[in-house]
Design a protein around this motif. Structure first.
Motif, PDB file in Angstrom:
ATOM      1  N   HIS A   1      -5.872   4.127   6.636  1.00 38.66           N
ATOM      2  CA  HIS A   1      -5.380   2.741   6.649  1.00 38.66           C
ATOM      3  C   HIS A   1      -4.280   2.574   7.693  1.00 38.66           C
ATOM      4  O   HIS A   1      -4.298   1.625   8.480  1.00 38.66           O
ATOM      5  CB  HIS A   1      -4.859   2.352   5.265  1.00 38.66           C
ATOM      6  N   TYR A   2      -3.334   3.502   7.714  1.00 29.40           N
ATOM      7  CA  TYR A   2      -2.248   3.411   8.694  1.00 29.40           C
ATOM      8  C   TYR A   2      -2.775   3.542  10.130  1.00 29.40           C
ATOM      9  O   TYR A   2      -2.285   2.862  11.032  1.00 29.40           O
ATOM     10  CB  TYR A   2      -1.176   4.466   8.417  1.00 29.40           C
ATOM     11  N   LYS A   3      -3.773   4.412  10.347  1.00 24.60           N
ATOM     12  CA  LYS A   3      -4.360   4.530  11.684  1.00 24.60           C
ATOM     13  C   LYS A   3      -5.009   3.216  12.104  1.00 24.60           C
ATOM     14  O   LYS A   3      -4.860   2.788  13.250  1.00 24.60           O
ATOM     15  CB  LYS A   3      -5.406   5.650  11.717  1.00 24.60           C
ATOM     16  N   GLN A   4      -5.710   2.569  11.196  1.00 23.50           N
ATOM     17  CA  GLN A   4      -6.344   1.292  11.514  1.00 23.50           C
ATOM     18  C   GLN A   4      -5.308   0.208  11.804  1.00 23.50           C
ATOM     19  O   GLN A   4      -5.510  -0.643  12.660  1.00 23.50           O
ATOM     20  CB  GLN A   4      -7.254   0.844  10.371  1.00 23.50           C
ATOM     21  N   ARG A   5      -4.207   0.268  11.098  1.00 24.75           N
ATOM     22  CA  ARG A   5      -3.188  -0.772  11.235  1.00 24.75           C
ATOM     23  C   ARG A   5      -2.253  -0.536  12.421  1.00 24.75           C
ATOM     24  O   ARG A   5      -1.823  -1.475  13.080  1.00 24.75           O
ATOM     25  CB  ARG A   5      -2.377  -0.850   9.944  1.00 24.75           C
ATOM     26  N   HIS A   6      -1.908   0.745  12.685  1.00 21.74           N
ATOM     27  CA  HIS A   6      -0.878   1.050  13.682  1.00 21.74           C
ATOM     28  C   HIS A   6      -1.381   1.856  14.877  1.00 21.74           C
ATOM     29  O   HIS A   6      -0.604   2.103  15.806  1.00 21.74           O
ATOM     30  CB  HIS A   6       0.269   1.836  13.031  1.00 21.74           C
TER      31      HIS A   6
ATOM     32  N   VAL B   1      -0.761  11.881  -6.313  1.00 19.20           N
ATOM     33  CA  VAL B   1      -2.067  11.248  -6.150  1.00 19.20           C
ATOM     34  C   VAL B   1      -3.090  12.312  -5.737  1.00 19.20           C
ATOM     35  O   VAL B   1      -2.738  13.482  -5.579  1.00 19.20           O
ATOM     36  CB  VAL B   1      -2.017  10.115  -5.091  1.00 19.20           C
ATOM     37  N   THR B   2      -4.326  11.896  -5.528  1.00 20.03           N
ATOM     38  CA  THR B   2      -5.358  12.835  -5.093  1.00 20.03           C
ATOM     39  C   THR B   2      -5.313  13.019  -3.577  1.00 20.03           C
ATOM     40  O   THR B   2      -4.763  12.183  -2.852  1.00 20.03           O
ATOM     41  CB  THR B   2      -6.756  12.322  -5.487  1.00 20.03           C
ATOM     42  N   GLU B   3      -5.916  14.106  -3.118  1.00 19.90           N
ATOM     43  CA  GLU B   3      -6.013  14.341  -1.682  1.00 19.90           C
ATOM     44  C   GLU B   3      -6.803  13.221  -1.006  1.00 19.90           C
ATOM     45  O   GLU B   3      -6.455  12.791   0.099  1.00 19.90           O
ATOM     46  CB  GLU B   3      -6.679  15.693  -1.409  1.00 19.90           C
ATOM     47  N   GLU B   4      -7.852  12.752  -1.659  1.00 17.39           N
ATOM     48  CA  GLU B   4      -8.658  11.651  -1.118  1.00 17.39           C
ATOM     49  C   GLU B   4      -7.795  10.410  -0.870  1.00 17.39           C
ATOM     50  O   GLU B   4      -7.942   9.726   0.146  1.00 17.39           O
ATOM     51  CB  GLU B   4      -9.790  11.310  -2.090  1.00 17.39           C
ATOM     52  N   TYR B   5      -6.864  10.149  -1.767  1.00 19.59           N
ATOM     53  CA  TYR B   5      -5.988   8.988  -1.623  1.00 19.59           C
ATOM     54  C   TYR B   5      -5.074   9.140  -0.405  1.00 19.59           C
ATOM     55  O   TYR B   5      -4.833   8.171   0.315  1.00 19.59           O
ATOM     56  CB  TYR B   5      -5.157   8.806  -2.897  1.00 19.59           C
ATOM     57  N   ILE B   6      -4.594  10.352  -0.171  1.00 15.22           N
ATOM     58  CA  ILE B   6      -3.768  10.607   1.016  1.00 15.22           C
ATOM     59  C   ILE B   6      -4.593  10.332   2.271  1.00 15.22           C
ATOM     60  O   ILE B   6      -4.129   9.651   3.195  1.00 15.22           O
ATOM     61  CB  ILE B   6      -3.236  12.056   1.034  1.00 15.22           C
ATOM     62  N   PHE B   7      -5.833  10.830   2.312  1.00 20.10           N
ATOM     63  CA  PHE B   7      -6.705  10.569   3.461  1.00 20.10           C
ATOM     64  C   PHE B   7      -6.922   9.074   3.659  1.00 20.10           C
ATOM     65  O   PHE B   7      -6.878   8.576   4.785  1.00 20.10           O
ATOM     66  CB  PHE B   7      -8.064  11.263   3.293  1.00 20.10           C
ATOM     67  N   GLU B   8      -7.170   8.343   2.561  1.00 19.01           N
ATOM     68  CA  GLU B   8      -7.380   6.896   2.649  1.00 19.01           C
ATOM     69  C   GLU B   8      -6.139   6.199   3.204  1.00 19.01           C
ATOM     70  O   GLU B   8      -6.247   5.297   4.043  1.00 19.01           O
ATOM     71  CB  GLU B   8      -7.699   6.305   1.280  1.00 19.01           C
ATOM     72  N   ALA B   9      -4.966   6.587   2.729  1.00 18.36           N
ATOM     73  CA  ALA B   9      -3.722   5.968   3.192  1.00 18.36           C
ATOM     74  C   ALA B   9      -3.504   6.231   4.676  1.00 18.36           C
ATOM     75  O   ALA B   9      -3.143   5.315   5.432  1.00 18.36           O
ATOM     76  CB  ALA B   9      -2.532   6.487   2.378  1.00 18.36           C
ATOM     77  N   ILE B  10      -3.735   7.453   5.110  1.00 21.32           N
ATOM     78  CA  ILE B  10      -3.565   7.788   6.524  1.00 21.32           C
ATOM     79  C   ILE B  10      -4.571   7.007   7.371  1.00 21.32           C
ATOM     80  O   ILE B  10      -4.224   6.483   8.436  1.00 21.32           O
ATOM     81  CB  ILE B  10      -3.678   9.309   6.744  1.00 21.32           C
TER      82      ILE B  10
END
Length: 140
Positions: free
Chosen positions: A108-113, A97-106
């Motif tokens: 998301h996880y910070k917001q959730r966990h 995936v793109t680097e931007e997608y990795i940032f978005e996923a991280i």
């Protein structure tokens, strides 16, 4: 999945059990959009192409987050870390995936966990991204 030309602001579409992807997407963007469209299959209902409606935007966000969790799993992060993949650039290559997608996923996880979570025997920190064997932290 069907690849075809799509309207400019619509790189993918899920409709009646079929996923349509813009055939001009890069391989990385295709993976990202495919994951989101799979998310629509599991999380969305009805025609949500009118983005002026708040409920439609909520369904878009829900599907996008589903895609993040589908591709960038905790097990995947642990496996990547264990083989020496320790930065966002390498993570993007590892997950396709793109680097931007990795940032978005991280994010998301910070917001959730929060800033970290425990998964099995591992502690995953999201800011900065690091993975620790949890048993090692307890001195075992």
């Amino acid at each position: 999945m069907i690849e075809r030309p799509m309207p400019k602001k619509m790189p993918g579409l899920y409709k009646n059990g079929v996923i349509y992807l813009d055939k001009q997407l890069s391989p990385e963007k295709s993976v990202e959009i495919l994951a989101e469209e799979i998310g629509h299959h599991f999380t969305s209902a009805g025609d949500i192409t009118d983005y002026s409606k708040i409920e439609n935007m909520k369904q878009e966000v829900r599907a996008r987050r589903f895609g993040h969790e589908l591709i960038i799993t905790f097990d995947g992060l642990i496996e990547a870390w264990s083989i020496g993949v320790h930065n966002i650039f390498e993570m993007a290559i590892h997950f396709g995936v793109t680097e931007e997608y990795i940032f978005e996923a991280i994010e998301h996880y910070k917001q959730r966990h929060g800033l970290s979570t425990i998964h099995g025997d591992y502690l995953i920190r999201f800011d900065p991204l690091m993975v620790y064997k949890y048993k090692d932290l307890r001195g075992e």
